[in-house]
Every structure is written in structure tokens, then in C-alpha cells.
Design an enzyme around this catalytic site. Structure first.
Site, short mmCIF file in Angstrom:
data_model
loop_
_atom_site.label_atom_id
_atom_site.label_comp_id
_atom_site.label_asym_id
_atom_site.label_seq_id
_atom_site.Cartn_x
_atom_site.Cartn_y
_atom_site.Cartn_z
N ALA A 59 1.32 -7.38 -2.61
CA ALA A 59 0.98 -7.44 -1.18
C ALA A 59 0.24 -6.19 -0.73
CB ALA A 59 2.25 -7.60 -0.35
N GLY A 116 3.90 0.53 -2.93
CA GLY A 116 3.50 0.49 -4.34
C GLY A 116 2.07 -0.01 -4.52
N CYS A 117 1.73 -1.05 -3.78
CA CYS A 117 0.39 -1.64 -3.92
C CYS A 117 -0.68 -0.69 -3.37
CB CYS A 117 0.33 -2.99 -3.22
SG CYS A 117 1.44 -4.20 -4.01
N THR A 118 -0.34 0.05 -2.32
CA THR A 118 -1.27 1.04 -1.79
C THR A 118 -1.49 2.15 -2.81
OG1 THR A 118 -0.65 0.53 0.48
CG2 THR A 118 -1.67 2.69 0.09
N ALA A 141 -3.70 0.72 -5.63
CA ALA A 141 -5.08 0.51 -5.18
C ALA A 141 -5.81 1.84 -5.03
CB ALA A 141 -5.11 -0.27 -3.87
#
Length: 158
Positions: free
Chosen positions: A43, A48-50, A53
Site C-alpha cells: 500500500a 514500509g512501502c514509503t 519506494a
């Protein structure tokens, strides 16, 4: 846990065409003749995804120098991806797989462990796809932190 399809080196990477953060269709075939990192994340705008990325963003020069483009795929809608890309200054396409068909086809959606429970969700995964459209490396259940640096160390040059 039920058996899930997993890709292996040498497999033909499953074709896809998905909208990017602006709604423009992007296909895996757009990258034929070039190597590409295709990564799947749960998401946009989550911690974590930030982190993951931003690691790809900060390493884009090293990846490009090694001959790799980067594409990120999540089940988020294009509008959410656009906000995420703008907020974090992301310099590679983010694609929207709302119905999770591409995630499932690549083995990046299914049963996973979350805090000791079995749940259905996105399995954080990264694939290196060669210029011929075949999987060079398939990494499942990767960690958000430190993953890109590890990937760079192990990157086969194209």
C-alpha cells in the site's frame, strides 16, 4: 497455507498492462529489449512501502547504470499512487492493480503470515526481468528496509 504460484528464474514473466498514477496504460512489453525491476508492495504511503519506494528512488541512478528500469505495482487506485509519487518525489512508474490479477499472476498476492496469523494480502516481492521478458531473479517476502541495497549488490548486469 495453500499452494501459490511462484515464478522462478527462466520463466516467462506474465504480461500485464496497468494504469500508472496518471491513468496512462503501461505494459511489461514496453520494456522488451531492456531489463526491468518489477516490485510489488502492499500500500502506498504506509511506512514500509514509503521506505522501499524511496530506496528505489534514491538508487535509480545506480539501477539505470546497471541497465535496469524500475516499476512498482500495488492494489492502490491511480489517484492514491499520484499523491504518493508526488509526496515522495518518485522517479519511476507506479502501476495500479486494483483487482489484484497481476499480483496473483506473479505470485505476489495470497496467503501470508501477519503477526502470527494467516491472512490474504500482497506479498512484498521483487523480480528482475531480462530484456527477453524472462525472469532473471524472483524474490518473495522481501523486507522493505535494506532490500534495494541488497538487490544492488546482487544485481546481474545486462
Amino acid at each position: 497455507m495453500t499452494e501459490q504460484k511462484r515464478l522462478s528464474p527462466g520463466d516467462q514473466a506474465p504480461a500485464f498492462t496497468l494504469p500508472d498514477s496518471t491513468g496512462k496504460p503501461v505494459s511489461l512489453s514496453d520494456y522488451l529489449g531492456r531489463s526491468v525491476v518489477v516490485y510489488f508492495y502492499p500500500a502506498a504511503s504506509t511506512p514500509g512501502c514509503t521506505k522501499q519506494a524511496c530506496d528505489f528512488r534514491d538508487s535509480i541512478g545506480d539501477l539505470a547504470a546497471s541497465g535496469y528500469d524500475v516499476v512498482g505495482i500495488s492494489p492502490d487506485k491511480p489517484e492514491k499512487l499520484a499523491k504518493f509519487a508526488e509526496a515522495e518525489g518518485l522517479n519511476f512508474p507506479l502501476l495500479s492493480d486494483v483487482d489484484r490479477a497481476v499480483l496473483t499472476g506473479w505470485g505476489a498476492y495470497g496467503e501470508k503470515q501477519n503477526y502470527g496469523r494467516t491472512v490474504m494480502g500482497v506479498i512484498r516481492s521483487t523480480f528482475l526481468v531480462g530484456p527477453d521478458g524472462r525472469v532473471v531473479k524472483a524474490l518473495y517476502n522481501v523486507r522493505a528496509t535494506g532490500h534495494v541495497a541488497k538487490l544492488l549488490r546482487e544485481l546481474p548486469t545486462s
